[in-house]
Design a protein around this motif. Structure first.
Motif, short mmCIF file in Angstrom:
data_model
loop_
_atom_site.label_atom_id
_atom_site.label_comp_id
_atom_site.label_asym_id
_atom_site.label_seq_id
_atom_site.Cartn_x
_atom_site.Cartn_y
_atom_site.Cartn_z
N GLU A 764 29.94 41.74 42.11
CA GLU A 764 30.14 42.81 41.20
C GLU A 764 29.83 42.28 39.60
OE1 GLU A 764 32.91 43.50 44.61
OE2 GLU A 764 32.14 41.56 43.48
N LEU A 765 29.66 41.03 39.47
CA LEU A 765 29.35 40.65 38.25
C LEU A 765 28.08 40.95 37.77
CD1 LEU A 765 31.10 37.19 38.05
CD2 LEU A 765 31.55 39.18 36.61
N ARG A 766 27.17 41.31 38.61
CA ARG A 766 25.83 41.68 38.34
C ARG A 766 25.43 43.23 38.16
NH1 ARG A 766 22.88 37.47 42.31
NH2 ARG A 766 23.13 35.57 40.88
N ALA A 767 26.28 44.01 38.28
CA ALA A 767 26.38 45.45 38.35
C ALA A 767 26.24 45.90 36.80
CB ALA A 767 27.71 46.18 38.74
N ARG A 768 25.68 47.10 36.70
CA ARG A 768 25.43 47.70 35.35
C ARG A 768 26.54 48.36 34.93
NH1 ARG A 768 22.76 51.89 36.20
NH2 ARG A 768 22.84 51.76 38.44
N TRP A 770 30.15 49.01 33.63
CA TRP A 770 31.10 48.09 32.95
C TRP A 770 32.22 47.80 33.70
CZ3 TRP A 770 35.88 48.87 30.84
CH2 TRP A 770 36.74 47.78 29.92
N GLN A 771 33.08 48.88 34.38
CA GLN A 771 34.22 48.82 35.03
C GLN A 771 33.92 47.95 36.28
OE1 GLN A 771 35.07 53.00 35.74
NE2 GLN A 771 36.85 52.53 34.50
N VAL A 772 32.88 47.95 36.89
CA VAL A 772 32.71 47.13 38.32
C VAL A 772 32.36 45.61 37.56
CG1 VAL A 772 30.94 46.69 39.96
CG2 VAL A 772 31.67 49.09 39.52
N LYS A 774 33.81 44.13 35.19
CA LYS A 774 35.34 43.65 34.75
C LYS A 774 36.02 43.62 35.91
CE LYS A 774 36.51 43.20 31.11
NZ LYS A 774 36.38 42.11 30.36
N LEU A 775 35.82 44.22 37.13
CA LEU A 775 36.45 43.80 38.34
C LEU A 775 35.98 42.54 38.85
CD1 LEU A 775 38.13 44.51 40.78
CD2 LEU A 775 36.10 45.66 41.77
N GLY A 776 34.46 42.31 38.61
CA GLY A 776 33.96 40.99 39.15
C GLY A 776 34.58 39.82 38.40
N GLU A 777 34.95 40.11 37.09
CA GLU A 777 35.56 38.76 36.03
C GLU A 777 36.83 38.51 36.67
OE1 GLU A 777 35.45 39.86 32.08
OE2 GLU A 777 33.21 40.11 31.96
N ARG A 778 37.64 39.89 37.08
CA ARG A 778 38.91 39.58 37.57
C ARG A 778 38.93 38.59 39.09
NH1 ARG A 778 39.59 44.90 35.41
NH2 ARG A 778 39.33 45.41 37.77
N LEU A 779 37.98 39.06 39.76
CA LEU A 779 37.99 38.64 41.12
C LEU A 779 37.52 37.15 40.98
CD1 LEU A 779 36.15 41.35 43.20
CD2 LEU A 779 38.49 40.79 43.27
N ALA A 780 36.66 36.71 40.06
CA ALA A 780 36.13 35.41 39.95
C ALA A 780 37.22 34.67 39.43
CB ALA A 780 35.05 35.51 38.76
N VAL A 781 38.21 34.86 38.58
CA VAL A 781 39.22 34.10 38.23
C VAL A 781 40.40 34.04 39.46
CG1 VAL A 781 41.28 34.01 36.50
CG2 VAL A 781 38.90 34.54 35.83
#
Length: 865
Positions: A764-768, A770-772, A774-781
């Motif tokens: 998700e962090l490589r998605a264009r 923005w909401q996706v 941000k989801l990736g950032e939350r999942l990473a943490v």
């Protein structure tokens, strides 16, 4: 060449590579990725289209054409395609792999320096027509319709990646109302925004087609302006005549591109089938691979030894050799498959059930036929190194389980929906010819394990597999078999009271609404809340304004009906999920036997099904009443051991946050300390509500909660929630750095890891979008923290099981609920058992601050908490 030999039915396929790649990329979710984090949505879509062609048309001569310039159109108009943004980063990562994919299919890649793919396709189409070769052009660009002619068709991908439509001359006329050769004139009038071709203002598809039907072509239209109705239209045609001519020129394909390929050779090219399968497996294109195999004929799969032919040992289903024959098998690992008797639905297990099993050791198969007790198989295997697929599903767990292909599949790709053996084997090109089903299963397990082991080692997952997941299999199986006793009489008392309260709430809600309606109907509830009572509308969905719990919580102060609806839902769900359902799950031994799923949650968490005993609430009064219905057998008691704030301790360790670590080491309340920081008040001036909000901030950080999400949960303005988060991160600066580092690692490598080495991919962090992202950032943490906590409780389960068994105690683990373990045993063992369990849970991994466990003993689950 096929055409010269009179074979006019076999078409030459000319594919616009750029068009297809971009369409695939934008049509499919950017989250599609391999288990090691490589993005694949464009590759997946591109491969799917090539497989579709192979499936629908067979092995056809195919050329994929790529852009290599603008064909001089920039000299005609500097604005041509000027509006297009650069290639998205996620697509750029996949772009170098598209041409090798084409070559693996046995197709040719073509590009001509300085020219667009459209023009090269037009030139190749002309060459094919001269030789009498029919052509199918595959593209999503509508200017290609000008190529349609006798023997030339267009397969349009404009409706999606594989949702295509084929156009011949009649179909083009039916769609646009004009002949294919007038498409450039058509675009000259109406323009094309996708290529920044201006056309004439105010003229759309219908008007352009009407004008061309009436006046023949673009020049006919421009020379007949006095016959055209509409003053504004006439003015635009006069003022923009040069633009129209330029637009037509931009839309007209160049058919004399200097491209020279041997078309006859394209009819003889064949795919490198082994390489093609390898490419699909490398990019984990599971669904396309299944369709590919159907097209290539599955019989050509890379074969493994047939059970019937291995050392000429006959495989048969009747009673054969004694299970001790297993000891004669040679090979480093023994693959075991066990099949319990099939019991017709509704019938009890037969008095003398018969199990079948097969064992395989890299060249030898021994099939025992049938045995009365699977323990016979376990004893026959002894201490041999055993591999299995989903070993926990076996009736008995082999003593020396060294590999489980289902668990290995999970560790390699934790986001999958499932890990069936045939699917995992197929993806690695493993298949066995038809034979005895059980023996074939054993062979597949063995061969799959051989393919998975190097990947496990390469990704640093061996220790996690060997020391956590595999030892846990037996522990979970024994926990499932133990089960937990339910006081059905007490549960019935609770159920009667709850159902009476639900009925009373329903009556009160109807009275406040002024009418009776179905509370479970969102449409009827919408009508009552938003139309009749005029309450605030928050979110609109497909069927109207949302009435979910988040919306109700946001408007609960607007009318007294809303809190009653919230309470009604809470109690109704408890009644349906637990009060009504739990008695139906009680086994013949009078106990509930949940199933723990070890390979479901991407974070590593265990889940509980049939029934789910992990979601029984503890914070509500009704939830506590339900927990009180879980009891030990007569003469026993329950022991509950629960980690204290394990995720926050993990956060302090991983982030190396000394301030947070010191709070734990001093034995102070972390939520009170956080509240002091967030509200900028000394501890003695804080109230209960402030501590509660600080607790939400603490766990919100752990779960990667955004300011928006925190504001929604705390029912405060988003700006205030952001201030809370900012103050928190000022108080704990190393946590802020950890969050940044986790996101950067996931962005760079495609995955994050727990302290024990468990991986989770974060595409998700490589998605264009923005909401996706941000989801990736939350999942990473969240994954680093929650995944480590999941590893800790798993290690604790294994340590407690071994330690209790070594001490010779009867106390046993009967349930795992997130960070809590529940045990049952005699009262006279509880002091020793509590000490053992606490010691082993605290010692699961070395932590700074150290882990802490709250333990209690009671006559039911509630009193043990």
């Amino acid at each position: 060449m096929a055409g010269s030999n009179g074979d006019t039915q076999r078409e030459l396929f000319l594919i616009d590579g750029n068009s297809l790649a971009y369409r695939a990329f934008f049509a499919l979710p950017e989250s599609i990725a391999t288990s090691d984090g490589r993005p694949t949505n464009a590759i997946f879509g591109f491969a799917s289209m090539l497989v579709k062609i192979l499936t629908d048309y067979g092995q056809v001569p195919t050329v994929v054409v790529w852009d290599a310039g603008m064909s001089g159109r920039k000299e005609i108009s500097a604005d041509y395609k000027a509006q297009r943004s650069k290639k998205p980063d996620l697509l750029s990562l996949q772009w170098p792999h598209l041409r090798p994919l084409v070559e693996a299919f046995g197709y040719r890649n073509v590009s001509v320096e300085g020219y667009e793919a459209d023009d090269v396709i037009a030139a190749l189409t002309e060459q094919a027509k001269e030789r009498g070769v029919p052509v199918m052009v595959v593209t999503g660009d509508r200017d290609a319709y000008q190529l349609v002619d006798d023997g030339v068709r267009i397969m349009s991908t404009s409706r999606g990646v594989t949702d295509t439509k084929v156009y011949d001359r009649e179909a083009v006329i039916e769609r646009y109302g004009i002949a294919p050769e007038l498409i450039p004139d058509f675009i000259g009038l109406k323009g094309d925004t996708s290529d920044n071709i201006p056309g004439v203002p105010g003229i759309g598809d219908k008007t352009a087609a009407d004008l061309l039907q009436k006046f023949g072509d673009l020049e006919g239209v421009l020379s007949s302006i006095d016959q055209i109705t509409g003053a504004k239209r006439k003015q635009n045609l006069i003022e923009h005549a040069d633009n129209a001519r330029m637009s037509k020129l931009l839309a007209t394909m160049v058919r004399d591109v200097p491209v020279d390929i041997d078309l006859e050779a394209e009819f003889t090219r064949e795919p490198d089938r082994a390489n093609l399968r390898a490419v699909f497996r490398d990019w984990e294109l599971r669904d396309p691979l299944r369709r590919l195999e159907e097209a290539l004929e599955a019989a050509e799969l890379e074969a493994i030894p047939r059970p019937e032919d291995v050392e000429k040992i006959q495989v048969k289903t009747g009673p054969a050799r004694n299970p001790s024959d297993i000891t004669r098998l040679k090979g480093e690992y023994l693959a075991v498959a066990l099949q319990p008797p099939e019991i017709p639905e509704g019938e009890l297990l037969p008095r003398e059930p018969r199990w079948r099993f097969a064992a395989y050791a890299g060249g030898n198969i021994a099939l025992s036929g049938e045995v009365d007790d699977p323990k016979v198989l376990v004893e026959a295997v002894g201490d041999r190194a055993v591999i299995a697929h989903d070993a926990k599903a076996l009736t008995e767990i082999p003593r020396n389980l060294v590999f489980d292909t289902a668990i290995a599949g999970y560790l390699l790709d934790p986001a999958r929906r499932g890990y069936p053996l045939d699917e995992l084997a197929e993806e690695r090109a493993i298949a066995a010819e038809a034979g005895d089903e059980l023996a074939t299963t054993a062979v597949l397990i063995h061969e799959l394990a051989n393919r998975q082991r190097p990947q496990i080692v390469e990704r640093g997952l061996q220790e996690l597999l060997d020391t956590v997941e595999l030892p846990l299999v037996k522990v979970l199986r024994e926990t499932e078999k133990a089960g937990i006793k339910l006081d059905t009489k007490q549960l019935e008392i609770v159920a009667t009271r709850i159902k009476a309260e639900v009925a009373e709430l329903e009556r009160e809600i109807w009275e406040l609404a002024g009418e009776e309606f179905i509370l479970g109907s969102p449409q009827q509830l919408q009508q009552i809340l938003f139309e009749k009572l005029g309450l605030s509308r928050k979110r609109r969905g497909k069927t109207g304004y949302s009435t979910d719990n988040r919306v109700l919580e946001a408007i609960k102060d607007e009318h007294e009906i809303v809190p009653k609806i919230i309470k009604y839902r809470e109690l109704s769900k408890l009644a349906q999920t637990y009060l009504d359902a739990l008695p139906n799950w009680i086994g013949e031994d009078g106990r509930l036997h949940t199933t723990f799923e070890q390979t479901t949650a991407a974070t590593g968490r265990l889940s509980s099904i049939n029934p789910n005993l992990q979601n029984i609430p503890i914070r509500t009064e009704t939830g506590r009443e339900i927990r009180a219905c879980f009891i030990p057998e007569p003469g026993n008691v329950l022991l509950s051991a629960d980690y204290s704030q394990v995720e926050l301790r993990v956060l302090a360790q991983i982030a190396n946050e000394q301030v947070l670590r010191d709070i734990f080491l001093r034995g102070e309340d972390v939520h009170t300390e956080t509240a002091s920081a967030v509200f900028e008040l000394p501890a003695e001036q804080l109230d209960v509500g402030m501590r509660s909000k600080a607790k939400m901030v603490n766990y919100g950080i752990v779960y990667g909660l955004s300011a928006y999400g925190l504001a929604d949960r705390l029912k405060i303005p988003q700006e205030e929630a952001q201030e809370f988060i900012d103050r928190y991160l000022e108080r704990f600066p190393a946590v802020a750095q950890f969050m940044k580092d986790a996101v950067e690692q996931a962005s760079e490598h495609g995955y994050v890891s727990t302290l024990i080495g468990r991986r989770r991919q974060i595409p998700e962090l490589r998605a264009r979008n923005w909401q996706v992202r941000k989801l990736g950032e939350r999942l990473a943490v969240n994954t680093v923290i929650q995944g480590t906590a999941a590893d800790i409780i798993k290690i604790a389960m294994v340590r407690c099981y071994d330690a209790l068994e070594a001490a010779g105690l009867k106390t046993r683990c009967i349930l795992q609920i997130h960070d809590e373990l529940l045990f049952e045993g005699p009262p006279d063992e509880m002091e020793q058992a509590t000490a053992i369990v606490t010691r082993e849970m605290v010692g699961a991994i070395e932590m700074d601050p150290p882990l802490e466990v709250d333990a209690g003993v009671g006559e039911n689950w509630l009193k043990a908490k």
